[in-house]
Design a protein around this motif. Structure first.
Motif, PDB file in Angstrom:
ATOM      1  N   SER A 181      70.254  23.628  51.393  1.00 33.63           N
ATOM      2  CA  SER A 181      70.729  25.008  51.328  1.00 33.63           C
ATOM      3  C   SER A 181      69.964  25.757  50.251  1.00 33.63           C
ATOM      4  O   SER A 181      69.714  25.214  49.170  1.00 33.63           O
ATOM      5  N   GLU A 182      69.592  26.995  50.540  1.00 34.83           N
ATOM      6  CA  GLU A 182      68.821  27.781  49.587  1.00 34.83           C
ATOM      7  C   GLU A 182      69.243  29.245  49.637  1.00 34.83           C
ATOM      8  O   GLU A 182      69.268  29.853  50.710  1.00 34.83           O
ATOM      9  N   ALA A 183      69.596  29.787  48.478  1.00 33.49           N
ATOM     10  CA  ALA A 183      69.954  31.204  48.366  1.00 33.49           C
ATOM     11  C   ALA A 183      69.260  31.772  47.140  1.00 33.49           C
ATOM     12  O   ALA A 183      69.894  32.199  46.173  1.00 33.49           O
ATOM     13  N   ALA A 184      67.934  31.775  47.179  1.00 29.96           N
ATOM     14  CA  ALA A 184      67.132  32.054  45.978  1.00 29.96           C
ATOM     15  C   ALA A 184      66.394  33.382  46.027  1.00 29.96           C
ATOM     16  O   ALA A 184      65.376  33.549  45.353  1.00 29.96           O
ATOM     17  N   LEU A 185      66.901  34.342  46.796  1.00 36.12           N
ATOM     18  CA  LEU A 185      66.254  35.653  46.826  1.00 36.12           C
ATOM     19  C   LEU A 185      66.731  36.469  45.629  1.00 36.12           C
ATOM     20  O   LEU A 185      67.545  37.379  45.737  1.00 36.12           O
ATOM     21  N   THR A 186      66.191  36.132  44.483  1.00 34.42           N
ATOM     22  CA  THR A 186      66.575  36.756  43.219  1.00 34.42           C
ATOM     23  C   THR A 186      65.323  37.263  42.504  1.00 34.42           C
ATOM     24  O   THR A 186      64.218  36.775  42.751  1.00 34.42           O
ATOM     25  N   PRO A 187      65.480  38.228  41.588  1.00 35.35           N
ATOM     26  CA  PRO A 187      64.315  38.779  40.896  1.00 35.35           C
ATOM     27  C   PRO A 187      63.488  37.722  40.159  1.00 35.35           C
ATOM     28  O   PRO A 187      62.252  37.739  40.222  1.00 35.35           O
ATOM     29  N   PHE A 188      64.161  36.790  39.462  1.00 34.06           N
ATOM     30  CA  PHE A 188      63.423  35.802  38.682  1.00 34.06           C
ATOM     31  C   PHE A 188      62.661  34.835  39.583  1.00 34.06           C
ATOM     32  O   PHE A 188      61.509  34.485  39.306  1.00 34.06           O
ATOM     33  N   GLU A 226      66.079  32.721  53.018  1.00 30.11           N
ATOM     34  CA  GLU A 226      67.314  32.053  52.602  1.00 30.11           C
ATOM     35  C   GLU A 226      67.979  31.438  53.822  1.00 30.11           C
ATOM     36  O   GLU A 226      67.904  31.983  54.922  1.00 30.11           O
ATOM     37  N   ALA A 227      68.649  30.294  53.623  1.00 30.47           N
ATOM     38  CA  ALA A 227      69.255  29.596  54.760  1.00 30.47           C
ATOM     39  C   ALA A 227      69.967  28.338  54.295  1.00 30.47           C
ATOM     40  O   ALA A 227      69.788  27.888  53.162  1.00 30.47           O
ATOM     41  N   GLY A 324      60.185  32.920  57.016  1.00 30.69           N
ATOM     42  CA  GLY A 324      59.754  32.656  55.658  1.00 30.69           C
ATOM     43  C   GLY A 324      59.989  31.203  55.267  1.00 30.69           C
ATOM     44  O   GLY A 324      60.380  30.371  56.084  1.00 30.69           O
ATOM     45  N   HIS A 325      59.731  30.925  54.008  1.00 31.98           N
ATOM     46  CA  HIS A 325      59.881  29.572  53.480  1.00 31.98           C
ATOM     47  C   HIS A 325      61.248  29.475  52.800  1.00 31.98           C
ATOM     48  O   HIS A 325      61.490  30.117  51.778  1.00 31.98           O
ATOM     49  N   THR A 326      62.124  28.672  53.370  1.00 30.37           N
ATOM     50  CA  THR A 326      63.487  28.541  52.845  1.00 30.37           C
ATOM     51  C   THR A 326      63.624  27.347  51.900  1.00 30.37           C
ATOM     52  O   THR A 326      64.716  26.795  51.732  1.00 30.37           O
ATOM     53  N   PHE A 327      62.527  26.966  51.287  1.00 31.38           N
ATOM     54  CA  PHE A 327      62.502  25.930  50.254  1.00 31.38           C
ATOM     55  C   PHE A 327      63.279  24.675  50.662  1.00 31.38           C
ATOM     56  O   PHE A 327      62.914  23.991  51.593  1.00 31.38           O
ATOM     57  N   GLY A 328      64.389  24.383  49.964  1.00 25.66           N
ATOM     58  CA  GLY A 328      65.111  23.134  50.193  1.00 25.66           C
ATOM     59  C   GLY A 328      65.733  22.994  51.566  1.00 25.66           C
ATOM     60  O   GLY A 328      66.050  21.886  51.998  1.00 25.66           O
ATOM     61  N   ALA A 329      65.922  24.094  52.281  1.00 26.22           N
ATOM     62  CA  ALA A 329      66.507  24.038  53.628  1.00 26.22           C
ATOM     63  C   ALA A 329      65.456  23.942  54.724  1.00 26.22           C
ATOM     64  O   ALA A 329      65.779  23.663  55.887  1.00 26.22           O
ATOM     65  N   SER A 330      64.189  24.147  54.371  1.00 27.02           N
ATOM     66  CA  SER A 330      63.158  24.349  55.387  1.00 27.02           C
ATOM     67  C   SER A 330      62.942  23.152  56.305  1.00 27.02           C
ATOM     68  O   SER A 330      62.747  23.314  57.513  1.00 27.02           O
TER      69      SER A 330
END
Length: 384
Positions: A181-188, A226-227, A324-330
């Protein structure tokens, strides 16, 4: 593998949609789900409006859910769908759902409070630990088995699958829920990706901001999405199997740089060869590639595929041009695409590539993933 692993349930929420029908329909379209986001000054792939409403509905169910990170809520949503599809009702199953970034949104919020007021809320530590995802998922699904979270960057979800396979093959568990699960659409987070010069800019971008698998691009074009996506695993043949995991491979290579893999994609070569074993190369009908949209990532993986398969390549695809690239969920989203293609007997290609697709039955598909540090995973999934 001595005994195949049945996938009896799948659940996900992503920019494709919040249910299986929406998601498959989205794959039939040649348009991307990536869009420019003014607030972040970046291309992103967000959950659909319906998906966002579904997550807010879960948040309102329990006062405790008001204080947990979206990465946990995404996992709860996906987990409920998968377990319901698999028909798991007794709670006797393990959980391994990881994340590359973890509770990113909540962590950044708490840190801002610390900078402004020099205080940290009491709940900051438990709600931002990585184990937070699987522990809340176990609570929500009333699981009595082990619950594990981990971060192996972008190959997290497929490493979770490896863990689930190992638990099942060892006899220590009968059922395992795995994913990411990834919810990392944040400014940092966006700033970090931008600092590595991995992202496309708004100016001069084509209809496909993430040009994954386009080996002729001149710049990096990775876009963050995110996903959450999870799968229910059971040992052996099952009447309700959606597909079977019949082989797994993994490898980690020694690197000169912490965020890249070798030019030859050595970790991919090793993981694919391990998964293939003695399988005839012609039996692999397609590969869902990791292909993040970076110059190094795409070319090294393609080089590895050619080194393993030679001139007669399977059909190649990826979903990162779309979501897009959902990192840990991809990795699990790639596995979901592979299973959908097996069930529907339809190959989903990349619209801007001119590679020819073959008019053939789909029986075996390989799925690849790799993360920072060169930790590759290759899975072979077969039609049920």
């Amino acid at each position: 593998m001595k005994t195949p692993i049945a996938i009896t349930g799948l659940g996900s929420i992503s920019p494709l949609g919040s249910n299986a029908e929406e998601q498959w329909n989205a794959y039939q379209e040649t348009t991307t789900k990536i869009a420019w986001e003014e607030e972040l000054e970046a291309f992103t792939a967000r959950l659909t409006p319906e998906g966002q409403k579904a997550i807010q509905a879960i948040r309102r169910e329990d006062k405790n859910y008001l204080r947990i990170d979206p990465s946990v809520l995404y996992a709860l949503y996906a987990g409920r769908i998968a377990v319901a599809q698999a028909g798991w009702k007794d709670g006797d199953f393990g959980i391994n759902v990881g994340s590359s970034r973890g509770a990113t949104q909540l962590f950044e919020k708490f840190f801002e409070t610390y900078k402004e007021r020099n205080i940290v809320p009491t709940r900051a530590s438990p709600s931002t630990t990585l184990g937070n995802i699987s522990s809340w998922l176990a609570n929500d699904l009333k699981s009595t088995g082990p619950d594990i979270s981990h971060s192996i960057t972008c190959s997290t979800a497929l490493h979770a699958l490896l863990n689930g396979v190992a638990w099942l093959q060892s006899g220590m568990a009968k059922k395992f829920l795995v994913g990411g699960s990834e919810a990392a659409l944040t400014p940092f987070t966006i700033a970090q990706i931008r600092a590595m010069k991995l992202t496309p800019t708004e100016e001069g971008t084509s209809a496909y901001p993430n040009m994954a698998l386009n080996l002729f691009k001149k710049k990096n074009t990775m876009v963050l999405g995110e996903a959450a996506a999870v799968a229910c695993l059971e040992l052996g043949k099952k009447k309700n199997a959606l597909a079977y995991v019949t082989a797994v491979g993994y490898a980690t290579e020694m690197l000169d740089h912490a965020v890249s893999i070798s030019n030859e994609g050595l970790c991919f070569q090793k993981s694919m060869k391990m998964a293939l074993g003695k399988t005839d190369l012609s039996e692999i009908d397609a590969i869902v590639m990791h292909a993040p949209g970076t110059l190094k990532g795409d070319t090294s993986e393609m080089g590895a595929v050619k080194a393993v398969f030679g001139e007669e390549l399977p059909m190649l695809t990826t979903n990162k041009w779309k979501i897009g690239h959902t990192f840990g969920a991809s990795g699990l989203l790639s596995l979901e695409l592979a299973i959908n293609m097996l069930q529907e007997q339809r190959f989903i290609g990349v619209p801007y590539l001119k590679d020819k697709t073959k008019d053939q039955a789909l029986n075996k598909i390989m799925v690849n993933a790799v993360g920072f540090g060169g930790n590759a995973v290759s899975i072979i999934v077969e039609k049920a």
